[in-house]
Design an enzyme around this catalytic site. Structure first.
Site, short mmCIF file in Angstrom:
data_model
loop_
_atom_site.label_atom_id
_atom_site.label_comp_id
_atom_site.label_asym_id
_atom_site.label_seq_id
_atom_site.Cartn_x
_atom_site.Cartn_y
_atom_site.Cartn_z
CD GLU A 1 -3.32 -0.84 1.45
OE1 GLU A 1 -3.41 0.12 1.42
OE2 GLU A 1 -4.14 -1.84 1.91
CG ASP A 2 -1.07 4.07 1.10
OD1 ASP A 2 -1.88 3.60 0.24
OD2 ASP A 2 -1.66 4.82 2.10
CG ASP B 1 -2.75 0.53 -2.85
OD1 ASP B 1 -1.72 1.31 -2.70
OD2 ASP B 1 -3.55 0.65 -1.99
CG HIS B 2 -2.38 4.41 -4.19
ND1 HIS B 2 -1.78 5.55 -3.43
CD2 HIS B 2 -3.13 4.11 -3.55
CE1 HIS B 2 -2.14 5.32 -2.20
NE2 HIS B 2 -3.09 4.49 -2.01
CB CYS C 1 -6.88 3.09 -1.10
SG CYS C 1 -5.61 3.30 -0.02
#
Length: 571
Positions: free
Chosen positions: A37-38, A254-255, A76
């Protein structure tokens, strides 16, 4: 035929049969996603000079490293919606962050909690894998902007695992690693494994260097090192289970993000992600690919790897497998709309060297006053400096200007922090026109539902003018001489079904939690805990069902965004 001739022919036949079965097995390889994540590519294998990520580095050494991979959003839910559907969020109504809050009171005024109603042809792509015999699991975050039909995953939980599949069944399994999420950098761990004094090389130009900046960057990198340890634990499990060598293994974020003015942005820092793909048997090991990749390419790529022709409606293109696109991408695209309760509408186009931004609301500042990220110490320091009039860095001050330009153009190759807007520079007018035309061409092809307000999009476009989500119509059960046929009455319906014996009560099955996702981080579940597994639904694919007198047919059908239809049928 002589015995001397017969024996070699038998051996050749056996070899041919074995080769055929090996080829068939290879056409449905196992596929594993390791999703974090992130994070932007703050990974040693991707060139970061401070961090230590030995497990991801080893995966990259044994696989293919994609250095130009980008997500379609910098946050997200819209990003994950694009990944699971293979569609740009603005084209299907999943662009706002997010469609469901923890409570309705946190939604913007006039916007109900909702599940995005997708176009009838659009599916969550694992359903196509299941139709071809794959076992699909998700451990565990979804965040797709809609409730997934029962036809998408065999199991989606903290206990979901490929280990519960049938013998020799190919699988697609997703493992989400939560430790690098924005929420996790709001506090400091007892020990930072990265020294704040060493992170100066990573501090971008749009920050004012300070002890807080360096400590928060060290905290971010420390959490990435924690995540790398999670990757190592998962890979050790894959090897122990004998599925590492013969599987495609993806690692990606995810980004981008996750510090202030990074996450949520559709600039380099919000959309550029690390991406590694390890092939079975070490094929293409230690390779670097610079081709532009969009996260909406992941869905068609998985289908292509599985030997499934991607549906024509998909807006992404496969970059691996039988149906890999012949032409490489010239551009990748991203969009930003509502964040929490703050609206904006920004679009982005990235080519090999440049990024173009179009701002639909130049009357708004770039900065959005979002309460959630104020838990990050750096965000609070920046706001304190702003209130005191102490920001001296012009690039940071630009974040808070009351307006922004309609167009922005950045030479990312020379300006990776994207602080020098070249849109009005005479030397770059040809490039500006090219990127503007690329944007207009893209939006004309895929569409953009943000031309209407979010309440209008939900109530008029998705809910057909009604005050709530539509109901999936009953599935018609047709009894024919050859058996049972199921016919959906709502276009786009996915039909899940189970055939069970009337005399048998449902006996719950327990699966063991092994996860690195939010349920573990927030102590909702414990490693090794047993959870009741969900009922397993088959995906109806037009086949004739053989329903005996002593059996019951259970149906769970839903078009994405609609209310589900459930029923039972007996002869």
């Amino acid at each position: 035929m002589s015995k001397k001739l017969f024996k070699p022919l038998v051996i050749i036949a056996i070899l041919l049969v074995n080769s055929m079965f090996a080829q068939q097995n290879n056409e449905q390889p196992n596929i594993i996603w390791i999703t974090c994540e992130d994070i932007s590519p703050y990974i040693a294998a991707f060139g970061d000079e401070v961090i230590k990520t030995p497990n991801i580095d080893k995966l990259a050494e044994e696989g293919v490293k994609y250095t130009s991979a980008y997500t379609v959003a910098g946050v997200c839910s819209p990003s994950r919606a694009g990944i699971i559907t293979g569609m740009h969020p603005v084209s299907v109504g999943t662009q706002h962050m997010r469609t469901r809050a923890i409570e309705a009171k946190f939604m913007p005024e006039g916007v109900p909690m909702y599940d995005a109603v997708l176009p009838a042809e659009v599916k969550a792509f694992p359903e196509f894998l299941r139709k071809e015999g794959y076992y699909t699991t998700n451990n565990m975050k979804e965040d797709y902007q809609f409730k997934a039909p029962v036809t998408v995953w065999d199991e989606s939980s903290a206990a979901a695992s490929y280990t519960y599949r049938d013998k020799d069944q190919p699988f697609f399994s997703v493992y989400n690693l939560f430790i690098t999420h924005e929420s996790q950098v709001m506090e400091y761990p007892e020990t930072l494994t990265v020294d704040p004094a060493d992170v100066g090389v990573d501090v971008p130009e749009f920050y004012e260097d300070s002890p807080t900046v360096r400590k928060d960057f060290a905290n971010l990198l420390t959490h990435i090192e924690m995540m790398d340890a999670n990757v190592g634990e998962l890979i050790a499990q894959l090897k122990e289970d004998g599925v590492y060598d013969n599987s495609y293994i993806f690692f990606y974020s995810d980004h981008g993000g996750n510090l202030p003015w990074m996450k949520r942005e559709i600039l380099e820092r919000g959309t550029h992600i690390p991406l590694v793909v390890k092939y079975p048997k070490g094929a293409n090991a230690n390779t670097e690919v610079k081709d532009l990749i969009s996260s909406i390419d992941f869905a068609p790529t998985v289908l292509s790897i599985a030997g499934i022709k991607p549906p024509k409606y998909l807006q992404g293109q496969a970059f691996i497998g039988k149906y890999a696109a012949e032409n490489k991408r010239d551009y990748v695209y991203a969009a930003r709309d509502r964040m929490d309760a703050q609206y904006d509408r920004v679009r982005s186009v990235r080519d090999e060297n440049f990024r173009y931004i179009y701002n639909y609301h130049p009357e708004l500042p770039k900065y959005q006053d979002l309460n959630y990220r104020k838990g990050i110490p750096l965000m609070q320091e920046i706001l304190d400096k702003k209130e005191a009039g102490e920001i001296t860095n012009p690039y940071l001050a630009d974040w808070f200007k009351p307006t922004k330009p309609v167009e922005e153009l950045y030479n990312v190759s020379e300006d990776p922090d994207e602080v020098h807007n070249l849109a009005k520079d005479p030397k770059y007018q040809d490039k500006l026109k090219e990127m503007r035309l690329a944007y207009l061409d893209w939006v004309s092809r895929v569409g953009d539902l943000s031309y209407m307000s979010e309440p209008e999009m939900v109530k008029e476009y998705m809910w057909n003018g009604e005050g709530e989500a539509p109901q999936t119509k009953p599935v018609e059960v047709i009894q024919a001489k050859d058996g049972i046929h199921l016919v959906a009455q709502t276009p786009g319906t996915s039909i899940g079904y189970r055939i069970v014996k009337k005399s048998e009560d449902y006996k719950p099955v327990e699966h063991v939690v092994k996860s690195w996702d939010l349920a573990i981080i927030f102590k909702i579940n414990k490693q090794g805990e047993k959870l009741e597994a969900p009922k397993r639904w088959k995906v109806y694919n037009g086949e004739t069902l053989d329903l005996k007198r002593n059996e019951r047919l259970e149906i769970n059908a839903m078009r994405i965004g609609y209310k589900p239809y459930t029923t039972e049928f007996e002869k």
